[in-house]
Design a protein around this motif. Sequence first.
Motif, short mmCIF file in Angstrom:
data_model
loop_
_atom_site.label_atom_id
_atom_site.label_comp_id
_atom_site.label_asym_id
_atom_site.label_seq_id
_atom_site.Cartn_x
_atom_site.Cartn_y
_atom_site.Cartn_z
N ASP A 219 -3.22 107.27 19.95
CA ASP A 219 -2.82 107.07 21.35
C ASP A 219 -1.30 107.07 21.49
O ASP A 219 -0.74 107.69 22.40
N ARG A 220 -0.63 106.37 20.57
CA ARG A 220 0.81 106.26 20.70
C ARG A 220 1.51 107.57 20.35
O ARG A 220 2.50 107.94 21.00
N ASN B 217 0.93 109.58 23.61
CA ASN B 217 1.40 109.07 24.90
C ASN B 217 2.84 108.58 24.90
O ASN B 217 3.44 108.49 25.98
N ASP B 218 3.38 108.24 23.75
CA ASP B 218 4.78 107.81 23.65
C ASP B 218 5.55 108.97 23.01
O ASP B 218 5.60 109.11 21.80
N ASP C 82 5.30 110.34 29.48
CA ASP C 82 4.46 109.50 28.64
C ASP C 82 3.12 109.25 29.34
O ASP C 82 3.04 109.26 30.58
N SER C 83 2.09 109.00 28.54
CA SER C 83 0.77 108.59 29.04
C SER C 83 0.14 109.59 29.99
O SER C 83 -0.72 109.23 30.79
#
Length: 426
Positions: free
Chosen positions: A91-92, A95-96, A139-140
């Motif tokens: 996820d990171r 998304n980051d 992001d995200s």
Amino acid sequence: MRILAYSPRLYLGDIYLSLLREGHDVRVFGADPPDQRAFGGILDPIADWHDGLRWVGRDGVVLFEGVAQGARQDALRAEGYRVVGGSALGDRLENDRAFGQAALRDAGLAIAQSSGFASPELALDWLRAHPGRYVLKHDSGAATTFVGDHPRGEDVAFMLRRSPGGGVLLMERLAGVEVGIGAYFDGQDFLRPACIDFEHKRFFPGEMGEMTGEMGTLASYEGAEALFEATLARVALRLRAAGHVGYVNLNLIVDAESGTPWPLEFTCRIGNPGFAVLAALQPAGWGDLLRRIAEGGAGSFPAHPGWSVAIVLTAPPFPATQPGASPDQDIPVFFGTPPWRTAEEANHHLVDARRDAAGQLLGHRRSGHLMIVTGIGGTVPAAQAAARARARNVVAPELRWRADIGDRFLGGEDALLRRHGWLPLA
């Protein structure tokens, strides 16, 4: 095999239909309200996620769709469930944007010049002091990527001013071939073969118009090894430490002059239309592949040789959305020759669709994201012809699709990649 799917909105419902056709016992939990869910009248989701977990047990497979559920997946793995989808790290990484670039640098890859900002306003202040051509990433997944053309970044500045907010990344715009490398990770290592893919994100043929989620993809499980070993394979240790289990794709730009592969961004989940373009090349089906990923240690899986082309079929308002659209505005979908309950069904992949009480297939007007058709062949032109024939078989009001998926590759991208040693010499 028992398979429980956790889905935010059932946009990978076609995978669940494929698993059912393969004879697996499948239950799907939809997290969104039933009246907003895709595949109404086609799939019947369960109402209780915890009942689903008790049913699937530790011997079945739990499949997660989408991003942002990585921590939940990690927790379920710690409890002994066999989970395929992603991880908190995945996820990171996705998304980051700044974190993803740092992870690539730490893995020894050369990364493009980029700057991360906590807000669009901070990015705009920086851009005024550092004018130039940039790519804007959010992001995200707050908004689609924007590729700037103005030499001083005035077009990027405009997009920053209308941004929905949140963290953003400004990356120098690079010239070259955009290409993706992807593979399934089983918690310990990548399964082989890896795939090579070429996404087509602009709305119109000839790479014109706004960026969309994607209008189509060219992919193959042949010829990816050189780029895979030089890029994505280097992230294996970090994925292993995090217990990631699922698909990982790394988008790259191969520099036209030097041949250097510059990594752009991660996708740490089964994507759309990526699931469809790869499904056409996976002869053993999704159930066999999910079992290999979940059990670990398989090392490889069967794959067709040659190429696959996926074409996304849309109607207005795509690529925009119309969240408040009423059901009577949904788009009827017809076929010259209906594919259902024939071998052709496997090449037609519904996305945001439903069936009404009379059995009529409809695409939700809220997105206009109707379906994906695929074609495979020993050559790119053969795969293109098969996919285009299936697209022409679909009839719907205001239907739009790109007939040039794969043309960029034939028009010079393949030659450039071969010249720099990233594809085998023909």
